[in-house]
Design a protein around this motif. Structure first.
Motif, PDB file in Angstrom:
ATOM      1  N   UNK A  54      -0.099   8.706   5.393  1.00  0.00           N
ATOM      2  CA  UNK A  54      -1.195   7.902   5.934  1.00  0.00           C
ATOM      3  C   UNK A  54      -1.489   6.667   5.082  1.00  0.00           C
ATOM      4  N   UNK A  55      -2.660   6.104   5.309  1.00  0.00           N
ATOM      5  CA  UNK A  55      -3.047   4.912   4.573  1.00  0.00           C
ATOM      6  C   UNK A  55      -4.401   5.148   3.938  1.00  0.00           C
ATOM      7  N   UNK A  56      -4.805   4.184   3.106  1.00  0.00           N
ATOM      8  CA  UNK A  56      -6.082   4.339   2.417  1.00  0.00           C
ATOM      9  C   UNK A  56      -7.184   4.480   3.474  1.00  0.00           C
ATOM     10  N   UNK A  91      -0.972  -3.734   0.946  1.00  0.00           N
ATOM     11  CA  UNK A  91      -1.012  -3.092  -0.364  1.00  0.00           C
ATOM     12  C   UNK A  91       0.368  -2.574  -0.752  1.00  0.00           C
ATOM     13  N   UNK A 130       1.738   0.574   0.911  1.00  0.00           N
ATOM     14  CA  UNK A 130       2.064   0.326   2.320  1.00  0.00           C
ATOM     15  C   UNK A 130       3.305  -0.566   2.405  1.00  0.00           C
ATOM     16  N   UNK A 162      -3.794  12.028   1.294  1.00  0.00           N
ATOM     17  CA  UNK A 162      -2.535  11.285   1.131  1.00  0.00           C
ATOM     18  C   UNK A 162      -1.666  11.891   0.039  1.00  0.00           C
ATOM     19  N   UNK A 219      -5.760  -0.646  -4.864  1.00  0.00           N
ATOM     20  CA  UNK A 219      -5.414  -1.334  -3.634  1.00  0.00           C
ATOM     21  C   UNK A 219      -6.658  -1.931  -3.004  1.00  0.00           C
TER      22      UNK A 219
END
Lengths: 324, 328
Positions: free
Chosen positions: B273-275, A190, A193, B290, B48
């Motif tokens: 962090x990430x989703x 994504x 990221x 986040x 995303x």
């Protein structure tokens, strides 16, 4: 100082009695500590170029011609194409390492990630298991894995796509390589990221003084990362220049078309997008003359018959086009 | 005029264990989505992976059954209609898929692929089929010589053109475009974007345009909705969203989009962090773990989507929102 020189590389594939010139006479130079982007669409031969450098071309592919010179230091130069498999294994994953688009297929699903990173040191640096593991955990911390001590004992499936790519970067950088080949490293991720991974790659490259060969189809990624750019189309390099120069003054009509046809977040949405006519030709029937002649808006009769040479029109700016 | 309106759309998937099929978890993929699209307009849905944008598209076509919520087509409630009856409506709602390789039956000629919907939905008289196929091929920029060919004889871009012709064969009012250009070569993407825009003008189509690339979304949309973990966090006019984004997630998304210009100024908002997995959606505002501007209230209270006119945002930072928030 030159680190890697690819000279007149020709990698062909032979499928159903057909000859497919995937990489057809590519010249490429990567200097020490430099980020070079190799940009192209599907079928342009950018990935095959990187596989050739790594010595990963297997039947039905064959390297027909060329040299790949790896300058270890001022004194020693190796032609990677002349090396035996055994010698190459000592270079691969050690002095030249690689990360791929899809980290899950490159990580062993049943081994703890810490052990996978440590294995690089055990093999290439002949390090003991315990010490290698300690260094692996350190490396995992550096690439941004939180709680690295605990997480080093987990399997790849416990990590998200972005985290797996961080682990791949740790594995690639722990041997302190001189060259990192990154093949579409963020295409599967994504955008939020992607930005983080690109930042990490840049940081790690600078800290370890490693050169990066970045392979991508995304001009945005190139603009963020690259010092120098090579544009590939149908197995040939069409243009090569400094990143700033290339984005400001693209010379080859293909590069110009690419720059204009991409919708940008910062332009006027009402304008109709510029397009490149037609489609990327299939590798079994590349046009006879200039590979872009079937789609080029400035095509001349000569382009359909003869293939232009890659010539230097300004210092550091090379173009393959009869217009110059 | 409103073509489609969606109210409080929900989709939950139950995860089951492999052998005994005991429910082990619940994924709330779409969690209360509202929007409407006017005739001839495009709503761009951006987010995303895992944000629920594709699931939303599939719910509209009834490729998935909504758990809850209403869908109105030209004012008519189509959410209660039985599947068999829904087939009649499907000619008004069509879809263009991401992967044109997977959509077309490789054993059928292009003519057969395009004739099938004409036959099923009785669009034209059988004697007119071949004329209609020619017309469809012409409007998507293919030649009538292509009708006897099979899908493998075309390139990705041409296959996407066939996919678009197939979607338009039933003369739909509304088309869901699910990442229609992300699988295509860079130099071909702009052709397809331009084609979709031309067709929209010519046939007054309404689009729900799903994409993860903000640059594409900006180019095609009139309205934009940003999704995060099953919810719309911000929506409004395309200019408003791109010029003055308010939600920290939208801002982060924009700052992360690479600009093809090495000298462009970049102010990157870093996300922590990430989703998170859709199995463990954080309490309160689902973005709080986040968010660079997190406050105490964000962990406890889910912000509601509020705003004036077309513009809406779900964030406690935006003035006055906190007092309207409901307890989670």
């Amino acid at each position: 100082m030159k680190l890697l020189e690819v000279k007149n590389l020709k990698t062909y594939f032979f499928i159903h009695d057909q000859e497919i010139p995937a990489v057809d006479g590519v010249d490429l130079t990567i200097n020490k500590g430099e980020v070079v982007a190799l940009i192209g669409e599907s079928g342009s031969g950018k990935s095959v170029t990187s596989m050739s450098i790594m010595g990963l071309i297997d039947s039905p592919g064959k390297i027909m011609e060329g040299e790949i010179l790896f300058h270890r230091n001022e004194l020693f130069t190796d032609n990677l194409l002349k090396k035996s498999d055994r010698e190459l294994q000592g270079i691969r994953g050690n002095e030249i390492s690689m990360i791929y688009q899809d980290p899950i297929t490159s990580l062993h699903p049943m081994l703890k990630v810490g052990d996978q990173v440590a294995e690089v040191l055990q093999i290439h640096k002949k390090m003991g298991k315990k010490q290698a593991k300690r260094e692996a955990v350190e490396m995992l911390k550096r690439v941004g894995i939180s709680d690295a001590e605990q997480r080093a004992d987990e399997l790849p499936e416990k990590f998200s796509g972005g985290m797996r790519q961080r682990i791949m970067i740790a594995m690639a950088m722990i041997s302190n390589p001189k060259l990192l080949i990154a093949d579409e490293p963020t295409t599967a991720l994504d955008v939020t990221i992607q930005a983080e991974i690109l930042d990490l790659l840049r940081k790690m490259g600078q800290e370890e003084d490693a050169a990066i060969l970045l392979i991508t189809h995304d001009l945005g990624v190139v603009a963020e990362m690259a010092d120098r750019v090579c544009v590939m189309y149908c197995g040939k390099i069409m243009e090569e220049a400094d990143a700033k120069e290339l984005f400001k003054h693209p010379k080859n009509p293909y590069t110009q078309g690419l720059m204009e046809c991409i919708p940008r977040i910062d332009d006027d949405r009402r304008k109709t997008l510029q397009i490149i006519e037609g489609y990327v030709p299939h590798p079994t029937d590349f046009p006879k003359g200039c590979r872009f002649s079937t789609r080029c808006p400035k095509v001349m009769d000569r382009c359909r018959e003869e293939l232009p040479e890659l010539i230097e029109i300004e210092p550091g700016h090379k173009v393959r086009c009869f217009l110059y | 005029m409103e073509i489609i309106r969606v109210e409080n759309l929900h989709k939950k998937f139950t995860l089951k264990s492999k052998i005994l099929e005991i429910p082990t978890g619940l994924v709330h993929a779409v969690n209360g989505v509202d929007f409407s699209i006017d005739k001839g307009k495009t709503l761009g849905l951006v987010g995303e992976s895992g944000s629920g944008k594709s699931t939303t598209g599939r719910l509209l076509l009834r490729l998935l059954q909504p758990t809850e919520g209403r869908v109105y087509l030209e004012g008519r409630d189509i959410s209660e209609i039985k599947n068999r009856e829904f087939r009649k409506i499907r000619k008004d709602i069509q879809m263009v898929f991401q992967n044109p390789y997977a959509v077309l039956d490789y054993k059928m000629t292009i003519e057969d692929i395009l004739t099938q919907p004409l036959h099923i939905h009785k669009i034209v008289h059988p004697l007119e089929y071949s004329k209609e196929v020619e017309r469809l091929l012409r409007i998507v920029g293919l030649s009538k010589k292509d009708r006897k060919k099979f899908p493998h004889e075309f390139s990705g871009g041409q296959r996407q053109r066939i996919g678009i012709a197939r979607a338009l064969s039933t003369k739909p009012k509304f088309v869901v475009c699910d990442e229609p250009v992300s699988a295509l070569d860079v130099s071909v993407q702009s052709q397809i974007i331009n084609l979709l825009k031309e067709l929209q003008e010519e046939f007054h189509l309404s689009y729900l345009f799903i994409a993860h690339g903000l640059n594409v979304i900006k180019h095609v949309s009139d309205q934009v909705a940003v999704m995060y973990l099953g919810k719309i966090v911000e929506k409004g006019d395309v200019e408003a969203i791109f010029q003055r984004p308010k939600h920290p997630y939208t801002i982060a998304l924009m700052s992360a989009s690479p600009i093809p210009d090495p000298e462009a100024k970049r102010e990157r908002t870093h996300l922590k962090k990430e989703i998170p997995s859709a199995l463990e959606i954080p309490s309160g505002c689902s973005f709080h773990n986040r968010c660079p501007k997190k406050m105490d209230i964000c962990e406890r209270v889910t912000p509601k989507l509020i705003g004036e006119g077309d513009y809406q945002v779900a964030c406690h930072l935006v003035e006055g929102v906190a007092s309207h928030g409901s307890s989670a």
